[in-house]
Scaffold this active site. Structure first.
Site, PDB file in Angstrom:
ATOM      1  N   LYS A  81       0.842  -1.206   0.000  1.00  0.00           N
ATOM      2  CA  LYS A  81       0.000   0.000   0.000  1.00  0.00           C
ATOM      3  C   LYS A  81       0.878   1.257   0.000  1.00  0.00           C
ATOM      4  CE  LYS A  81      -3.720  -2.424   2.368  1.00  0.00           C
ATOM      5  NZ  LYS A  81      -4.397  -2.743   3.629  1.00  0.00           N
TER       6      LYS A  81
ATOM      7  N   GLN B  16      -4.227  -1.659   9.954  1.00  0.00           N
ATOM      8  CA  GLN B  16      -4.169  -2.983   9.335  1.00  0.00           C
ATOM      9  C   GLN B  16      -4.693  -4.049  10.292  1.00  0.00           C
ATOM     10  OE1 GLN B  16      -3.166  -3.538   6.061  1.00  0.00           O
ATOM     11  NE2 GLN B  16      -3.787  -5.655   6.349  1.00  0.00           N
TER      12      GLN B  16
ATOM     13  N   ASP C 182     -10.607   2.863   4.283  1.00  0.00           N
ATOM     14  CA  ASP C 182     -10.867   1.425   4.175  1.00  0.00           C
ATOM     15  C   ASP C 182     -12.372   1.165   4.085  1.00  0.00           C
ATOM     16  OD1 ASP C 182      -8.765  -0.321   3.886  1.00  0.00           O
ATOM     17  OD2 ASP C 182      -8.272  -0.392   6.025  1.00  0.00           O
TER      18      ASP C 182
END
Ligand code: NDP
Length: 293
Positions: free
Chosen positions: A52, A96, A119
């Protein structure tokens, strides 16, 4: 059979994102900025976050990685999130998953300002998604929509069978495919580990989205000829024959299923690459205040 090639589709969209990021830089004097928080040393998480961050740099974003070891407390994490929520130069914040057991992922998800939740996991974004309102769509389902768009696949009226009902993939995917939108307008069946007659249901799918986390779970006898196959699974197995020391497998038995399908995503090189594009698009939209002012 034709390949839904994540490399091809993602590179094309990343070029568009890079052009828009350059324009944003020129107008605002700064780059779109994504901040990632990583707790612990899980091999998979390390790889995903590194990818990412790398992709942010590639498209001209700023990226910051904040690392904690496994012993970090929930209070410390919440404090850091509160700080980033206040930072006008933080456009996107992701934490994460998975997190260590002593940290409640729901608390963490809800602590992130929904206007920076690139997200798309925050209940506000999920609620707005259900109502077909502007929102950050969870990155993996968003990436799948972008893949279907890139290959101009008409999903209208098709029966989409989603296997797996997680909050980050299966559930939002089922909602998106049922929405009055394109891609969308499907009749959707959402299946999970308690589903009876799974094989019979999957066999009805014009589109099959597999998000289970079990190597080669969807076999050729579960797939009707001409189905479109979206394989979300990323299953890592140690391998002595690869440089990285591991090999990735999907949730679909690609070798057996591909010849029966009309379109299929490979693993690796499919949905994983598109997930990153979904995240980048959300971050850019956040910087440009396209969704929330
Ligand atoms: P979860 O483990 O959160 O969910 C798995 C789902 O599969 C659950 O809903 C579970 O049902 C269902 N399931 C498990 N066994 C069966 C079975 N025998 N029959 C039917 N359903 C079953 O996984 P995620 O959604 O987070 O991830 C799924 C896969 O996708 C993983 O391999 C993951 O690594 C990968 N992934 C890939 C991404 C990408 O970018 N390509 C992004 C995110 C995930 P139940 O709810 O009843 O337990």
């Amino acid at each position: 059979m034709q390949l839904l090639d994540g490399k091809f589709a993602s590179e094309k969209i990343k070029q568009e994102i890079a052009a828009q990021a350059a324009e944003f830089l020129q107008q605002s004097g700064r780059k779109p900025h994504l901040i990632a928080i990583l707790v612990g040393n899980d091999g998979g998480s390390e790889t995903y976050v590194a990818s990412k961050m790398k992709n942010c740099e590639k498209v001209g974003f700023r990226s910051s990685l904040i690392r904690y070891n496994d012993e970090v407390t929930e209070a410390e994490l919440l404090q850091k999130i509160a700080e980033i929520n206040q930072d006008p130069e933080a456009d996107g914040l992701i934490v994460q998953l998975p997190l260590p057991k002593h940290i409640d992922p729901e608390k963490i998800t809800e602590a992130i300002d929904y206007r920076k939740d690139v997200d798309g996991f925050h209940p506000v974004n999920l609620g707005r998604m259900i109502r077909n309102l502007p929102c950050f769509i969870p990155a993996t389902p968003y990436g799948i929509l972008l893949m279907l768009q890139a290959y101009q696949i008409d999903t209208t009226g098709k029966h989409c069978v989603v296997v797996g009902r997680s909050n980050i993939v299966g559930s939002p995917m089922s909602i998106l495919m049922a929405r009055n939108a394109n891609p969308g307008n499907c009749t959707v069946t959402l299946t999970h580990s308690k589903t009876h007659n799974l094989k019979e249901l999957v066999l009805q799918g014009d589109i099959i989205v597999a998000a289970i986390g079990k190597k080669n779970f969807v076999t050729a006898d579960m797939v009707k000829p001409g189905a479109i196959i979206i394989d979300v699974g990323i299953n890592r197995e140690n391998s002595a024959t690869t440089k990285s020391g591991y090999k990735l497998y999907g949730d679909v038995d690609f070798e057996q299923v591909a010849p029966k399908s009309s379109w299929i995503t490979p693993v690796p090189g499919g949905v994983g690459l598109m997930t990153i594009v979904g995240l980048l698009k959300n971050t850019l939209a956040s910087a440009k205040k396209e969704i929330y002012s």
